[in-house]
Write a protein that holds these residues in place. Structure first.
Motif, PDB file in Angstrom:
ATOM      1  N   MET A   1      77.989 -14.702 -32.690  1.00 31.69           N
ATOM      2  CA  MET A   1      78.264 -13.399 -33.264  1.00 31.69           C
ATOM      3  C   MET A   1      78.805 -13.534 -34.687  1.00 31.69           C
ATOM      4  N   LEU A   2      79.705 -14.486 -34.887  1.00 32.45           N
ATOM      5  CA  LEU A   2      80.269 -14.685 -36.209  1.00 32.45           C
ATOM      6  C   LEU A   2      79.194 -15.147 -37.191  1.00 32.45           C
ATOM      7  N   GLY A   3      78.294 -16.001 -36.741  1.00 33.20           N
ATOM      8  CA  GLY A   3      77.211 -16.461 -37.601  1.00 33.20           C
ATOM      9  C   GLY A   3      76.352 -15.312 -38.098  1.00 33.20           C
ATOM     10  N   LEU A   4      76.128 -14.333 -37.238  1.00 30.16           N
ATOM     11  CA  LEU A   4      75.360 -13.162 -37.652  1.00 30.16           C
ATOM     12  C   LEU A   4      76.087 -12.401 -38.747  1.00 30.16           C
ATOM     13  N   SER A   5      77.400 -12.332 -38.650  1.00 23.07           N
ATOM     14  CA  SER A   5      78.196 -11.640 -39.654  1.00 23.07           C
ATOM     15  C   SER A   5      78.067 -12.340 -41.010  1.00 23.07           C
ATOM     16  N   VAL A   6      78.142 -13.657 -41.002  1.00 19.57           N
ATOM     17  CA  VAL A   6      78.002 -14.425 -42.241  1.00 19.57           C
ATOM     18  C   VAL A   6      76.618 -14.196 -42.835  1.00 19.57           C
ATOM     19  N   GLU A   7      75.603 -14.240 -41.983  1.00 13.14           N
ATOM     20  CA  GLU A   7      74.228 -14.027 -42.476  1.00 13.14           C
ATOM     21  C   GLU A   7      74.032 -12.599 -42.975  1.00 13.14           C
ATOM     22  N   ARG A   8      74.644 -11.637 -42.286  1.00  9.53           N
ATOM     23  CA  ARG A   8      74.535 -10.240 -42.720  1.00  9.53           C
ATOM     24  C   ARG A   8      75.193 -10.064 -44.090  1.00  9.53           C
ATOM     25  N   LYS A 131      81.006  -3.300 -63.783  1.00  7.71           N
ATOM     26  CA  LYS A 131      82.282  -3.727 -63.214  1.00  7.71           C
ATOM     27  C   LYS A 131      82.369  -3.346 -61.736  1.00  7.71           C
ATOM     28  N   ASN A 132      81.976  -2.129 -61.396  1.00  5.98           N
ATOM     29  CA  ASN A 132      82.015  -1.689 -59.993  1.00  5.98           C
ATOM     30  C   ASN A 132      81.067  -2.507 -59.118  1.00  5.98           C
ATOM     31  N   LYS A 133      79.866  -2.761 -59.600  1.00  9.35           N
ATOM     32  CA  LYS A 133      78.883  -3.500 -58.796  1.00  9.35           C
ATOM     33  C   LYS A 133      79.281  -4.967 -58.631  1.00  9.35           C
ATOM     34  N   LEU A 134      79.791  -5.589 -59.674  1.00  7.63           N
ATOM     35  CA  LEU A 134      80.209  -6.986 -59.536  1.00  7.63           C
ATOM     36  C   LEU A 134      81.465  -7.094 -58.683  1.00  7.63           C
ATOM     37  N   HIS A 135      82.336  -6.102 -58.775  1.00  2.90           N
ATOM     38  CA  HIS A 135      83.507  -6.083 -57.891  1.00  2.90           C
ATOM     39  C   HIS A 135      83.045  -6.006 -56.436  1.00  2.90           C
ATOM     40  N   GLU A 136      82.066  -5.156 -56.173  1.00  2.00           N
ATOM     41  CA  GLU A 136      81.496  -5.044 -54.821  1.00  2.00           C
ATOM     42  C   GLU A 136      80.885  -6.374 -54.376  1.00  2.00           C
ATOM     43  N   LEU A 137      80.147  -7.015 -55.269  1.00  2.00           N
ATOM     44  CA  LEU A 137      79.530  -8.303 -54.959  1.00  2.00           C
ATOM     45  C   LEU A 137      80.587  -9.356 -54.621  1.00  2.00           C
ATOM     46  N   PHE A 138      81.652  -9.425 -55.414  1.00  2.00           N
ATOM     47  CA  PHE A 138      82.696 -10.425 -55.173  1.00  2.00           C
ATOM     48  C   PHE A 138      83.466 -10.133 -53.888  1.00  2.00           C
ATOM     49  N   GLN A 139      83.620  -8.869 -53.540  1.00  2.00           N
ATOM     50  CA  GLN A 139      84.270  -8.528 -52.266  1.00  2.00           C
ATOM     51  C   GLN A 139      83.423  -9.008 -51.094  1.00  2.00           C
ATOM     52  N   ILE A 140      82.123  -8.764 -51.165  1.00  2.00           N
ATOM     53  CA  ILE A 140      81.227  -9.218 -50.095  1.00  2.00           C
ATOM     54  C   ILE A 140      81.272 -10.739 -50.000  1.00  2.00           C
ATOM     55  N   GLU A 141      81.279 -11.407 -51.151  1.00  2.00           N
ATOM     56  CA  GLU A 141      81.322 -12.873 -51.167  1.00  2.00           C
ATOM     57  C   GLU A 141      82.607 -13.387 -50.515  1.00  2.00           C
ATOM     58  N   GLN A 142      83.733 -12.755 -50.820  1.00  2.00           N
ATOM     59  CA  GLN A 142      84.993 -13.174 -50.208  1.00  2.00           C
ATOM     60  C   GLN A 142      84.977 -12.952 -48.694  1.00  2.00           C
ATOM     61  N   GLN A 143      84.403 -11.834 -48.254  1.00  2.00           N
ATOM     62  CA  GLN A 143      84.281 -11.568 -46.814  1.00  2.00           C
ATOM     63  C   GLN A 143      83.401 -12.622 -46.155  1.00  2.00           C
ATOM     64  N   ILE A 145      82.892 -15.729 -47.177  1.00  2.00           N
ATOM     65  CA  ILE A 145      83.623 -16.997 -47.137  1.00  2.00           C
ATOM     66  C   ILE A 145      84.639 -16.990 -46.002  1.00  2.00           C
ATOM     67  N   LEU A 146      85.361 -15.877 -45.869  1.00  2.00           N
ATOM     68  CA  LEU A 146      86.331 -15.766 -44.778  1.00  2.00           C
ATOM     69  C   LEU A 146      85.649 -15.837 -43.422  1.00  2.00           C
ATOM     70  N   ALA A 147      84.544 -15.119 -43.278  1.00  2.00           N
ATOM     71  CA  ALA A 147      83.827 -15.109 -41.996  1.00  2.00           C
ATOM     72  C   ALA A 147      83.308 -16.500 -41.652  1.00  2.00           C
ATOM     73  N   ALA A 148      82.940 -17.267 -42.660  1.00  2.00           N
ATOM     74  CA  ALA A 148      82.397 -18.608 -42.423  1.00  2.00           C
ATOM     75  C   ALA A 148      83.491 -19.605 -42.033  1.00  2.00           C
ATOM     76  N   THR A 149      84.739 -19.334 -42.432  1.00  2.00           N
ATOM     77  CA  THR A 149      85.802 -20.310 -42.169  1.00  2.00           C
ATOM     78  C   THR A 149      86.690 -19.943 -40.985  1.00  2.00           C
ATOM     79  N   VAL A 150      86.672 -18.703 -40.579  1.00  2.00           N
ATOM     80  CA  VAL A 150      87.530 -18.269 -39.466  1.00  2.00           C
ATOM     81  C   VAL A 150      86.923 -18.717 -38.147  1.00  2.00           C
TER      82      VAL A 150
END
Length: 171
Positions: A1-8, A131-143, A145-150
């Motif tokens: 399930m977590l792997g799907l989240s990372v891929e999504r 700025k808004n779109k790159l902020h959105e992109l970096f938020q998704i990237e951080q999520q 990374i977190l999903a991949a390590t948790v």
């Protein structure tokens, strides 16, 4: 399930990047910037982009201050700010902002105050959009990374069972 989240999340990042490239907001320079990011500097792109945003906000304030002055006549100073903005925008792949800077510079070279005011408004709009779109992109990237390590307790137990099954039985 977590792997799907990372891929999504990876798919969401790719869709957002594809949109920004399709819209002409970003160009291949942004991809080159991403290639410089690795495990030793996992936040390289967001750090470079945040520096760009910080410097761009100063340049936008300076441009606005010049145009607010009714006695404004220093188009050379405006051109200097625009050259800095064009260069930094090009370096991160902010194609639409760079293109607006080129048009702004043309209006400035012609001492066209109304054209400069319109170009500044468009520049501020494009800057906020990027700025808004790159902020959105970096938020998704951080999520992602977190999903991949948790690792959740059930997931760790399953992982340990898989490792035990893969080890040969020693009598």
């Amino acid at each position: 399930m977590l792997g799907l989240s990372v891929e999504r999340l990876r798919a969401d990042m790719n869709r957002l990047l594809a949109l920004l490239f399709h819209q002409g907001v970003l160009d291949e320079q942004f991809l080159q910037l991403q290639q410089l990011q690795d495990e030793s500097s996992p936040n390289f792109v967001s750090e470079v982009v945040n520096i760009y945003f910080h410097e761009s906000e100063k340049l936008l304030r300076n441009l606005r201050a010049l145009l607010v002055d009714k006695e404004f006549s220093d188009y050379k100073k405006m051109g200097t700010h625009l050259n800095q903005f064009m260069g930094s925008s090009s370096s991160i792949g902010a194609q639409r902002i760079r293109n607006v800077c080129v048009a702004f510079r043309a209006a400035s070279d012609q001492n066209n105050r109304p054209g400069c005011i319109r170009a500044l408004e468009l520049l501020e709009y494009e800057y906020c959009y990027l700025k808004n779109k790159l902020h959105e992109l970096f938020q998704i990237e951080q999520q992602r990374i977190l999903a991949a390590t948790v690792r959740y307790p059930m997931q760790q137990q399953h992982h340990q069972q898989q490792q035990q099954q893969q080890q040969p039985n020693n009598p």
